[in-house]
Design an enzyme around this catalytic site. Structure first.
Site, short mmCIF file in Angstrom:
data_model
loop_
_atom_site.label_atom_id
_atom_site.label_comp_id
_atom_site.label_asym_id
_atom_site.label_seq_id
_atom_site.Cartn_x
_atom_site.Cartn_y
_atom_site.Cartn_z
N GLU A 1 0.89 -1.18 0.00
CA GLU A 1 0.00 0.00 0.00
C GLU A 1 0.92 1.23 0.00
O GLU A 1 0.93 2.02 -0.93
CB GLU A 1 -0.91 -0.01 1.24
N ASP B 1 -12.11 1.78 4.00
CA ASP B 1 -12.70 2.43 5.17
C ASP B 1 -13.66 3.51 4.68
O ASP B 1 -13.34 4.71 4.73
CB ASP B 1 -11.59 3.06 6.03
#
Ligand code: HPA
Ligand code: ZN
Length: 336
Positions: free
Chosen positions: A198, A277
């Site tokens: 990431e 999220d």
């Protein structure tokens, strides 16, 4: 592309932190219900704070927000709110991450967390027809010992958890730190996934594959820096659970038009689109698909492929995957 195509297509989500679906309104309601102090005076003020510069700047706020979750009903309400959104967005299957250490560290029992989440998943199966699996994530900024302890706590709830994952601060916490925990989890029959690449380097992706034995890479977008790894991921069709709005909000890519999702797809990788999220990054599944479609000028074929990859990369049984993929094809042919 006609309006409504993305909204109507049947979808799967494979990269969703349930704590990251806590909308500011619910955070305030739970804070009041549980008499927890929040360092913000209003929902608007809280939303204003969601200006992130990197992963850590987000995690600090995300862990602080999770403090309002205390009793089983809180975990139920959180999960039910997410699943209700998924029903509205035509999401048919979800594989949900949860971070038990974020809660057990504060004195909330493992059983409280999992029972609350699991009852909502059961109700959504019955009421919405949404299938689901739960993946326990170890927090990689905590110790190996702590992860082992968490795995032990999970064993009595074995049948409610399909697999284990690895999340939280990536750089400085390479996969090898959790090699033995993942080995043990594998012996217990858990499926394995891990966040890798990431913000961290391609070596962390290679480590996740070779040392942790993962079946999917969460994010993985840094793989492009290593052409040999890129080829390996394409040839093995190793799924990447990519989260476009997360990546732009955490400044992994400056703008959506800079995102490498389309290049990865064209290079033959099994790319999926997910929300990570959603309460913090500005959108759920449909918002993510719309954002990449517009930012990268994706064709309808690209979108159909991304959505089919979501089912193909899932832990559903083979026959269920086949019928879900077929349903996507049928939708696409009815909405040319
Ligand atoms: N990366 C790492 N850890 C996380 C994330 C993420 O995007 N979201 C929640 N925990
Ligand atoms: Zn994530």
């Amino acid at each position: 592309m006609e309006p409504g195509f993305i909204e109507g297509i049947p979808k799967a989500e494979l990269h969703l932190h349930i704590e990251g679906s806590l909308e500011p309104e619910l955070m305030f309601a739970l804070a009041e219900r549980n008499r927890v102090d929040l360092p913000y005076n209003s929902v608007e003020e809280l939303r204003q704070a969601y200006q992130f510069t990197n992963l850590q700047s987000f995690l600090d706020i995300y862990y602080a927000g999770a403090r309002v979750l205390l009793v089983e009903q809180d975990f139920y309400d959180l999960t039910w709110a997410y699943l209700t959104r998924m029903q509205e967005q035509n999401v048919k299957h979800v594989e949900i991450f949860f971070d038990p250490q974020t809660h057990t560290e504060r004195g909330v029992a493992f059983s409280t967390v999992i029972e609350g989440i699991d009852s909502a998943l059961k109700d959504a199966r019955r009421e919405y027809g949404i299938s689901s699996y739960l993946i326990l994530c170890f927090l990689r900024h905590l110790s190996e010992d702590d992860a082992f302890k968490t795995l032990e706590e999970a064993l009595p709830f074995r049948e409610k958890i399909i697999g284990v994952g690895l999340d939280s601060s990536e750089v400085g916490h390479p996969p090898e730190k959790f090699q033995r925990v993942f080995q043990r989890a594998s012996e217990e029959g858990f499926r394995r996934v891990a966040h890798a690449g990431e913000e961290g380097p391609p070596e962390y992706i290679i480590g996740a594959l070779d040392l942790l034995g993962v079946e999917r890479i969460d994010h993985g977008v840094q793989c492009e820096k290593d052409p040999e790894l890129l080829r390996r991921l394409a040839e093995s069709r190793m799924p990447l659970t990519v989260c476009p709005l997360s990546n732009t909000r955490l400044c992994v890519f400056e703008k959506m038009k800079d995102h490498n999702l389309k290049r990865l797809l064209d290079a033959g990788l099994c790319v999926t689109v997910n929300s990570d999220d959603p309460a913090y990054f500005g959108g759920y599944m449909n918002e993510n698909l719309n954002a990449v479609q517009q930012g990268l000028n994706l064709s309808k074929e690209d979108l159909v492929e991304l959505v089919k990859n979501g089912f193909r990369a899932s832990f559903l049984p083979k026959t269920a995957i086949e019928s879900r993929v077929q349903a996507v094809d049928e939708y696409a042919s009815k909405n040319p």
